[in-house]
Design a protein around this motif. Structure first.
Motif, PDB file in Angstrom:
ATOM      1  N   ASP A 150      -1.151   7.312  12.564  1.00 14.58           N
ATOM      2  CA  ASP A 150       0.157   7.992  12.663  1.00 14.58           C
ATOM      3  C   ASP A 150       1.002   7.711  11.422  1.00 14.58           C
ATOM      4  O   ASP A 150       1.641   8.597  10.858  1.00 14.58           O
ATOM      5  CB  ASP A 150       0.888   7.559  13.952  1.00 14.58           C
ATOM      6  N   ARG A 151       0.978   6.481  10.975  1.00 18.91           N
ATOM      7  CA  ARG A 151       1.736   6.111   9.775  1.00 18.91           C
ATOM      8  C   ARG A 151       1.165   6.794   8.531  1.00 18.91           C
ATOM      9  O   ARG A 151       1.905   7.239   7.659  1.00 18.91           O
ATOM     10  CB  ARG A 151       1.677   4.602   9.556  1.00 18.91           C
ATOM     11  N   LEU A 152      -0.143   6.842   8.454  1.00 20.38           N
ATOM     12  CA  LEU A 152      -0.780   7.469   7.285  1.00 20.38           C
ATOM     13  C   LEU A 152      -0.414   8.945   7.225  1.00 20.38           C
ATOM     14  O   LEU A 152      -0.114   9.488   6.159  1.00 20.38           O
ATOM     15  CB  LEU A 152      -2.300   7.320   7.356  1.00 20.38           C
ATOM     16  N   GLU A 153      -0.452   9.592   8.401  1.00 20.44           N
ATOM     17  CA  GLU A 153      -0.156  11.030   8.417  1.00 20.44           C
ATOM     18  C   GLU A 153       1.299  11.307   8.047  1.00 20.44           C
ATOM     19  O   GLU A 153       1.586  12.242   7.300  1.00 20.44           O
ATOM     20  CB  GLU A 153      -0.527  11.631   9.776  1.00 20.44           C
ATOM     21  N   ALA A 154       2.198  10.460   8.531  1.00 21.42           N
ATOM     22  CA  ALA A 154       3.620  10.642   8.189  1.00 21.42           C
ATOM     23  C   ALA A 154       3.828  10.447   6.685  1.00 21.42           C
ATOM     24  O   ALA A 154       4.549  11.213   6.030  1.00 21.42           O
ATOM     25  CB  ALA A 154       4.476   9.656   8.982  1.00 21.42           C
ATOM     26  N   LEU A 155       3.168   9.445   6.132  1.00 18.85           N
ATOM     27  CA  LEU A 155       3.296   9.188   4.685  1.00 18.85           C
ATOM     28  C   LEU A 155       2.703  10.347   3.877  1.00 18.85           C
ATOM     29  O   LEU A 155       3.312  10.825   2.909  1.00 18.85           O
ATOM     30  CB  LEU A 155       2.576   7.875   4.323  1.00 18.85           C
ATOM     31  N   ALA A 156       1.535  10.794   4.290  1.00 15.84           N
ATOM     32  CA  ALA A 156       0.866  11.897   3.573  1.00 15.84           C
ATOM     33  C   ALA A 156       1.759  13.133   3.552  1.00 15.84           C
ATOM     34  O   ALA A 156       1.946  13.762   2.511  1.00 15.84           O
ATOM     35  CB  ALA A 156      -0.474  12.206   4.234  1.00 15.84           C
ATOM     36  N   GLY A 174       0.827  -1.217   0.000  1.00 16.10           N
ATOM     37  CA  GLY A 174       0.000   0.000   0.000  1.00 16.10           C
ATOM     38  C   GLY A 174       0.855   1.257   0.000  1.00 16.10           C
ATOM     39  O   GLY A 174       0.571   2.214  -0.722  1.00 16.10           O
ATOM     40  N   VAL A 175       1.914   1.262   0.798  1.00 15.24           N
ATOM     41  CA  VAL A 175       2.832   2.412   0.829  1.00 15.24           C
ATOM     42  C   VAL A 175       3.486   2.556  -0.546  1.00 15.24           C
ATOM     43  O   VAL A 175       3.579   3.657  -1.101  1.00 15.24           O
ATOM     44  CB  VAL A 175       3.908   2.237   1.925  1.00 15.24           C
ATOM     45  N   ALA A 176       3.918   1.442  -1.115  1.00 13.70           N
ATOM     46  CA  ALA A 176       4.592   1.488  -2.424  1.00 13.70           C
ATOM     47  C   ALA A 176       3.648   2.005  -3.517  1.00 13.70           C
ATOM     48  O   ALA A 176       4.051   2.782  -4.380  1.00 13.70           O
ATOM     49  CB  ALA A 176       5.108   0.098  -2.784  1.00 13.70           C
ATOM     50  N   LEU A 177       2.394   1.590  -3.463  1.00 12.41           N
ATOM     51  CA  LEU A 177       1.409   2.083  -4.442  1.00 12.41           C
ATOM     52  C   LEU A 177       1.222   3.588  -4.280  1.00 12.41           C
ATOM     53  O   LEU A 177       1.189   4.330  -5.262  1.00 12.41           O
ATOM     54  CB  LEU A 177       0.067   1.360  -4.237  1.00 12.41           C
TER      55      LEU A 177
END
Ligand SMILES: NC(=O)C1=CN([C@@H]2O[C@H](COP(=O)(O)OP(=O)(O)OC[C@H]3O[C@@H](n4cnc5c(N)ncnc54)[C@H](OP(=O)(O)O)[C@@H]3O)[C@@H](O)[C@H]2O)C=CC1
Ligand SMILES: CC(=O)[C@H](N)C(=O)O
Length: 270
Positions: free
Chosen positions: A48-54, A26-29
């Motif tokens: 938390d992970r989603l926000e950091a990725l965003a 999902g991160v790679a996509l």
């Protein structure tokens, strides 16, 4: 990673929704789509992970993002996601049903709730989200849907019995839908990875000592997205998986099933 020309041409400035965007494939996509200039709705449970990725993808690629935490085991989650996106006028041009997990081990000794939730997340939520976003795509005569299946979808897999069954569901669902909705300008594709670098094993339970080489998630994402745009109704990004799937056509399924049982049998089973 350099942006793919075909992905930039297709998705620049469009909105994509990626489920399971907090880890692995999902991160790679999300990374590949951001590099192509797509705006992203990122969803999973670990906010938390989603926000950091965003934040990282906004800074790196100047795209827009929305983070919507959701537990797809909750039957209300797909509707909540839909209302927070299309319901607010945000048109989703690419839906990626990626969230999912597996279990490795004897079904007999597994936890029933874990098995049930696997079906809910890997199958029910996929049907629900697809059913909600598809009408908008059809109305606009434009849209893409990518569904994560697996090479496990090509034969029964003992000690991954439920997981492999959910993935054959995903694969057949995607391939059938592709035939139904192509006439409305909507492309659907089943992405069927082999062993891929991600957190899958941490959730599913450790695998036996394996000889198979793990493929980087970035490679899987790129091949899946490009295949979708090229109109492929299924993509097996793992070369060993492509050979295996081709060769299996010439061998009776019960032999294949027995071989898979041997391959995945835990050391605790004699
Ligand atoms: N890795 C592999 O070898 C292969 C993986 N696949 C498929 O690829 C997909 C992604 O898996 P992969 O990246 O490997 O695994 P990861 O464990 O790395 O990522 C799984 C993702 O799914 C999300 N997820 C799991 N349960 C839920 C839930 N209840 N609600 C919402 N999101 C959820 C997780 O987010 P969070 O925990 O934050 O909610 C996470 O973002 C799966 O569908 C898997 O079946 C297919 C073939 C091979
Ligand atoms: C876990 C998977 O789905 C994968 N195809 C594998 O072969 O390990």
């Amino acid at each position: 990673m350099t942006a793919s020309a075909i992905l930039s041409k297709t998705y620049k400035g469009k909105w994509a929704l990626v489920t399971g965007a907090s880890a692995g494939i999902g991160v790679a996509l999300a990374e590949d789509l951001a590099a192509a200039g797509a705006n992203l709705v990122l969803t999973a449970r670990r906010v938390d992970r989603l926000e950091a990725l965003a934040q990282r993808l906004q800074e790196q690629h100047g795209i827009q993002t929305r983070v919507i935490p959701a537990d797809l085991a909750d039957p209300a989650a797909p509707q909540q996601l839909y209302e927070a996106t299309e319901g607010q006028g945000l048109e989703i041009d690419l839906l990626i049903n990626n969230a999912g997990f597996g279990y490795l081990g004897e079904f007999l000794r597994s936890d029933l709730a874990f098995q049930r939730t696997m079906v809910d997340v890997n199958c029910a939520a996929v049907v629900d989200l697809t059913h909600r976003y598809l009408p908008g795509m059809v109305k606009r005569r434009r849209g893409d849907i990518l569904i994560l299946a697996s090479t496990a979808a090509y034969q029964p897999v003992a000690y991954m019995a439920t997981y492999a069954a959910t993935k054959v569901f995903d694969r057949y669902f995607a391939e059938a839908l592709a035939e139904e909705v192509g006439r409305y300008g909507v492309r659907v594709s089943a992405l069927c990875p082999g062993p891929t670098e991600s957190e899958f094993g941490q959730v599913a339970g450790s695998r036996k000592e394996e000889k198979r080489k793990y493929q980087p998630a970035a490679e899987v994402a790129r091949l899946g997205l490009e295949g979708l745009v090229q109109g492929k109704t299924w993509v097996i990004p793992y070369s060993g998986g492509r050979i295996q799937v081709f060769a299996q056509r010439f061998v009776p399924r019960r032999i294949i099933t027995k071989a898979a049982e041997k391959m995945f049998r835990p050391d605790t089973v004699k």
